[in-house]
Scaffold this motif. Structure first.
Motif, PDB file in Angstrom:
ATOM      1  N   ARG A 234      41.446  38.802  32.759  1.00  0.00           N
ATOM      2  CA  ARG A 234      41.032  37.432  32.450  1.00  0.00           C
ATOM      3  C   ARG A 234      41.449  37.040  31.039  1.00  0.00           C
ATOM      4  O   ARG A 234      41.860  35.898  30.800  1.00  0.00           O
ATOM      5  CB  ARG A 234      39.522  37.262  32.639  1.00  0.00           C
ATOM      6  CG  ARG A 234      39.064  37.401  34.095  1.00  0.00           C
ATOM      7  CD  ARG A 234      37.682  36.807  34.309  1.00  0.00           C
ATOM      8  NE  ARG A 234      37.695  35.356  34.071  1.00  0.00           N
ATOM      9  CZ  ARG A 234      38.081  34.463  34.976  1.00  0.00           C
ATOM     10  NH1 ARG A 234      38.531  34.848  36.162  1.00  0.00           N
ATOM     11  NH2 ARG A 234      38.039  33.170  34.679  1.00  0.00           N
ATOM     12  N   LEU A 237      45.239  36.304  31.169  1.00  0.00           N
ATOM     13  CA  LEU A 237      45.536  34.998  31.764  1.00  0.00           C
ATOM     14  C   LEU A 237      45.184  33.849  30.817  1.00  0.00           C
ATOM     15  O   LEU A 237      45.784  32.774  30.891  1.00  0.00           O
ATOM     16  CB  LEU A 237      44.790  34.840  33.084  1.00  0.00           C
ATOM     17  CG  LEU A 237      45.254  35.762  34.217  1.00  0.00           C
ATOM     18  CD1 LEU A 237      44.325  35.629  35.419  1.00  0.00           C
ATOM     19  CD2 LEU A 237      46.693  35.438  34.622  1.00  0.00           C
ATOM     20  N   ILE A 259      42.147  38.758  41.280  1.00  0.00           N
ATOM     21  CA  ILE A 259      42.988  37.687  40.762  1.00  0.00           C
ATOM     22  C   ILE A 259      42.620  36.378  41.448  1.00  0.00           C
ATOM     23  O   ILE A 259      42.607  36.297  42.678  1.00  0.00           O
ATOM     24  CB  ILE A 259      44.483  37.985  41.015  1.00  0.00           C
ATOM     25  CG1 ILE A 259      44.894  39.264  40.294  1.00  0.00           C
ATOM     26  CG2 ILE A 259      45.351  36.832  40.548  1.00  0.00           C
ATOM     27  CD1 ILE A 259      46.317  39.697  40.597  1.00  0.00           C
ATOM     28  N   THR A 264      45.702  31.317  38.726  1.00  0.00           N
ATOM     29  CA  THR A 264      46.949  31.969  38.359  1.00  0.00           C
ATOM     30  C   THR A 264      48.175  31.145  38.712  1.00  0.00           C
ATOM     31  O   THR A 264      49.228  31.293  38.083  1.00  0.00           O
ATOM     32  CB  THR A 264      47.029  33.356  39.043  1.00  0.00           C
ATOM     33  OG1 THR A 264      45.817  34.064  38.807  1.00  0.00           O
ATOM     34  CG2 THR A 264      48.180  34.177  38.496  1.00  0.00           C
ATOM     35  N   THR A 267      50.192  29.419  35.908  1.00  0.00           N
ATOM     36  CA  THR A 267      50.849  30.225  34.884  1.00  0.00           C
ATOM     37  C   THR A 267      52.274  30.618  35.271  1.00  0.00           C
ATOM     38  O   THR A 267      53.069  30.971  34.407  1.00  0.00           O
ATOM     39  CB  THR A 267      50.066  31.515  34.619  1.00  0.00           C
ATOM     40  OG1 THR A 267      50.147  32.366  35.770  1.00  0.00           O
ATOM     41  CG2 THR A 267      48.604  31.220  34.291  1.00  0.00           C
ATOM     42  N   ALA A 269      52.989  33.264  36.336  1.00  0.00           N
ATOM     43  CA  ALA A 269      53.052  34.571  35.686  1.00  0.00           C
ATOM     44  C   ALA A 269      53.657  35.621  36.611  1.00  0.00           C
ATOM     45  O   ALA A 269      53.565  35.538  37.839  1.00  0.00           O
ATOM     46  CB  ALA A 269      51.662  35.011  35.253  1.00  0.00           C
TER      47      ALA A 269
END
Length: 340
Positions: A234, A237, A259, A264, A267, A269
């Motif tokens: 966390r 993120l 997750i 998410t 992002t 990511a």
């Protein structure tokens, strides 16, 4: 020759010092007279049985080491008797690791050690440095090789900067030009992360860690080298920029990670899992070359003044060396196998 072996899983007291005949290298192999061996968490986890049943009736532990080539098998052309070398994955899928005076290793797991580098340094590379290299070279927008300038303009967050992998990640990232932030759990570990080259250190036990990191990197960090995803995801993120990479190489603090898909999404990511045993030969080759270049350039060093205190044990006390790593020794545990 002397070797430390175990024939059953268990605590460090299953390790035994024995006499064995030195093996001869086969095609594509070299034999290395080990001067110094490194001890990693995987060594005691394999020995303790955490990685499944024993793959061989008798095992000599140790992936990492440094020493001198004393025999060369057929087909090996880039190494010669007398070469100073460092090893990686010496015991991977093989019964014999570096906790012995002479070990036969595939030549592609052995790399020349720069003349100015000590055996202590050579034995401290291997698992920690190659793991760090992989973590630093898998980003969507980043390089797949490390060299001075390769990470210019990149902000790297290293979780646990006082650990062996964390130390290697800081040193390699700094050598490649990154701005490095590291999280630690104490002022003492913060001093080690700073000595390794971290530009900024955040004690995660003091105040709002995410806010502190955002103050240092308002646009977010480009890359996280993560040792404890169950505890830190966390936070990661909250501090990454879009298209950042979170490279996860260990499970400190827990095995399960939750997750939030919605959180998410925005992002973009990348979650990069890092385990050396399956990264592939090309990634290992690139890492060995780049790490050796950093060592030759003075960009990777060991000792408390470089953030990595060294703890030495003689070969006959390898069990104590394993116990020290299992108990969380800060720095690098080394086994003195023979005279340099």
């Amino acid at each position: 020759m002397r070797a430390v072996v175990y024939t059953e899983s268990g605590d460090s007291d299953v390790l035994e010092l024995v006499e064995r005949e030195a093996a001869e290298p086969g095609p594509g192999e070299v034999r290395v007279r080990i001067v110094r061996a490194g001890v990693n968490p995987t060594d005691w986890k394999f020995r303790a049985g955490g990685m499944g049943k024993l793959a061989f009736p008798e095992i000599v532990p140790g992936q990492d080491g440094a020493g001198v080539v004393d025999a060369v098998g057929a087909g090996v052309t880039d190494l010669a008797v007398g070469d100073r070398v460092w090893t990686m994955l010496a015991q991977h899928q093989r019964p014999g690791g570096t906790a012995q005076e002479q070990v036969v290793i595939p030549a592609d797991r052995v790399t020349a050690l720069p003349d100015a580098a000590s055996y202590d340094l050579g034995a401290s590379l291997g698992v920690p440095a190659v793991t760090a290299h992989r973590a630093l070279t898998t980003s969507e927008d980043g390089p797949d090789r490390l060299a001075p300038g390769a990470l210019d303009g990149t902000t790297v967050l290293v979780a646990g900067g006082a650990g062996a992998v964390g130390n290697a990640a800081i040193q390699l990232a700094r050598w490649a030009g990154a701005t490095v932030i590291s999280t630690v759990s104490s002022d003492e570990k913060g001093a080690l992360a700073t000595a390794a080259g971290a530009h900024h250190v955040v004690n995660y036990r003091d105040g709002d860690t995410a806010a502190a990191i955002r103050d240092l990197a308002p646009d977010g960090v480009d890359l996280v080298v993560e040792v404890a995803p169950a505890q830190n995801l966390r936070l990661d993120l909250a501090v990454i920029r879009p298209r950042a990479t979170i490279a996860i190489y260990a499970n400190n603090g827990g095995d399960e990670v939750a997750i939030s898909v919605r959180e998410t999404f925005s992002t973009n990511a990348r979650f990069q899992w890092v385990l050396l045993y399956t990264v592939g030969q090309e990634a290992l080759r690139r890492a060995a070359e780049d790490i050796t270049a950093a060592v030759a350039d003075g960009g990777f060093q060991v000792g408390e003044e470089h953030g990595l205190p060294l703890h030495h044990f003689p070969l006959e006390r390898t069990a104590e060396a394993h116990a020290a790593v299992e108990d969380g020794a800060v720095g690098k545990v080394l086994v003195d196998v023979s005279e340099g």
